[in-house]
Scaffold this motif. Structure first.
Motif, short mmCIF file in Angstrom:
data_model
loop_
_atom_site.label_atom_id
_atom_site.label_comp_id
_atom_site.label_asym_id
_atom_site.label_seq_id
_atom_site.Cartn_x
_atom_site.Cartn_y
_atom_site.Cartn_z
N SER A 9 37.14 17.79 34.22
CA SER A 9 36.35 18.93 33.74
C SER A 9 36.19 18.87 32.23
O SER A 9 36.98 18.25 31.53
CB SER A 9 37.01 20.24 34.15
N ILE A 10 35.17 19.51 31.75
CA ILE A 10 34.88 19.57 30.32
C ILE A 10 35.24 20.96 29.84
O ILE A 10 34.79 21.95 30.41
CB ILE A 10 33.40 19.27 30.04
N GLY A 11 36.00 21.03 28.77
CA GLY A 11 36.39 22.31 28.21
C GLY A 11 35.35 22.83 27.23
O GLY A 11 34.29 22.23 27.02
N VAL A 12 35.65 23.97 26.62
CA VAL A 12 34.73 24.60 25.68
C VAL A 12 34.46 23.70 24.48
O VAL A 12 33.31 23.52 24.06
CB VAL A 12 35.29 25.97 25.22
N VAL A 13 35.51 23.09 23.94
CA VAL A 13 35.34 22.22 22.77
C VAL A 13 34.48 21.00 23.14
O VAL A 13 33.56 20.62 22.40
CB VAL A 13 36.70 21.78 22.20
N ALA A 15 32.25 20.71 25.63
CA ALA A 15 30.88 21.13 25.90
C ALA A 15 30.14 21.44 24.60
O ALA A 15 28.97 21.09 24.44
CB ALA A 15 30.86 22.36 26.81
N THR A 16 30.84 22.07 23.66
CA THR A 16 30.22 22.37 22.37
C THR A 16 29.89 21.08 21.63
O THR A 16 28.82 20.94 21.04
CB THR A 16 31.15 23.26 21.52
N ALA A 17 30.80 20.12 21.66
CA ALA A 17 30.57 18.83 21.00
C ALA A 17 29.38 18.10 21.60
O ALA A 17 28.57 17.51 20.87
CB ALA A 17 31.83 17.97 21.09
N ILE A 18 29.23 18.15 22.92
CA ILE A 18 28.09 17.51 23.57
C ILE A 18 26.79 18.18 23.14
O ILE A 18 25.81 17.52 22.80
CB ILE A 18 28.24 17.55 25.11
N GLY A 19 26.78 19.50 23.14
CA GLY A 19 25.57 20.24 22.75
C GLY A 19 25.18 20.01 21.31
O GLY A 19 24.02 19.69 21.01
N VAL A 20 26.14 20.14 20.41
CA VAL A 20 25.85 19.95 18.99
C VAL A 20 25.49 18.50 18.72
O VAL A 20 24.54 18.20 17.98
CB VAL A 20 27.05 20.40 18.12
N GLY A 21 26.20 17.56 19.33
CA GLY A 21 25.90 16.14 19.16
C GLY A 21 24.50 15.80 19.64
O GLY A 21 23.77 15.04 18.98
N GLY A 22 24.10 16.37 20.77
CA GLY A 22 22.75 16.12 21.28
C GLY A 22 21.69 16.67 20.36
O GLY A 22 20.70 16.01 20.04
N MET A 23 21.89 17.90 19.90
CA MET A 23 20.89 18.51 19.02
C MET A 23 20.81 17.78 17.68
O MET A 23 19.73 17.51 17.17
CB MET A 23 21.22 19.98 18.79
#
Length: 141
Positions: A9-13, A15-23
């Protein structure tokens, strides 16, 4: 040494890293030159409008994620709203195609950087080959 998460599973940190990294990686570094070429002097306004649209999108996804906590993401949201039928299935296919188009756009931007690094023109066959390779590899995951 930090203990490994074996559940997958992916935690909050994370998921946030994936989102910010993608953007940041795709939106700012890869597409900024293409956007500047298209928008010209209106580039700051286009980024402002894009930021507003992204804020509404993030807000909507966060609300839906709290209401329907599941790993299915947008596909699950469509199933919850429209049921398991032709409409939800068609919209999920449309969404998948949209992701492939977005991936192609990112791949084109990356290919331009790669070609510049190699001292080649990105408008030739090499740029297209790099872009196609990235999309094919990305669709295989």
């Amino acid at each position: 040494m930090k203990k490994q998460n074996k559940t997958g599973s992916i935690g909050v940190v994370g998921a946030t890293a994936i989102g910010v990294g993608g953007m940041m990686g795709e939106g700012l570094y890869t597409l900024r030159g293409m956007a500047a070429n298209s928008a010209g002097v209106w580039l700051p306004v286009s980024f402002l409008i894009g930021g507003i649209v992204a804020a509404f999108s993030v807000y909507s996804y966060s609300k839906l994620g709290m209401k329907y906590p599941d790993r299915g993401g947008a596909a699950k949201f469509l199933l919850k709203e429209f049921g398991d039928g032709l409409l939800a299935g068609g919209m999920n296919v449309f969404q998948y195609i949209g992701w492939i188009i977005a991936m192609a756009l990112y791949a084109t931007g990356f290919a331009e950087y790669a070609c510049q690094l190699l001292g080649k023109s990105s408008s030739g066959w090499l740029g297209k080959a790099i872009s196609i390779g990235i999309v094919i590899r990305g669709c295989g995951n």
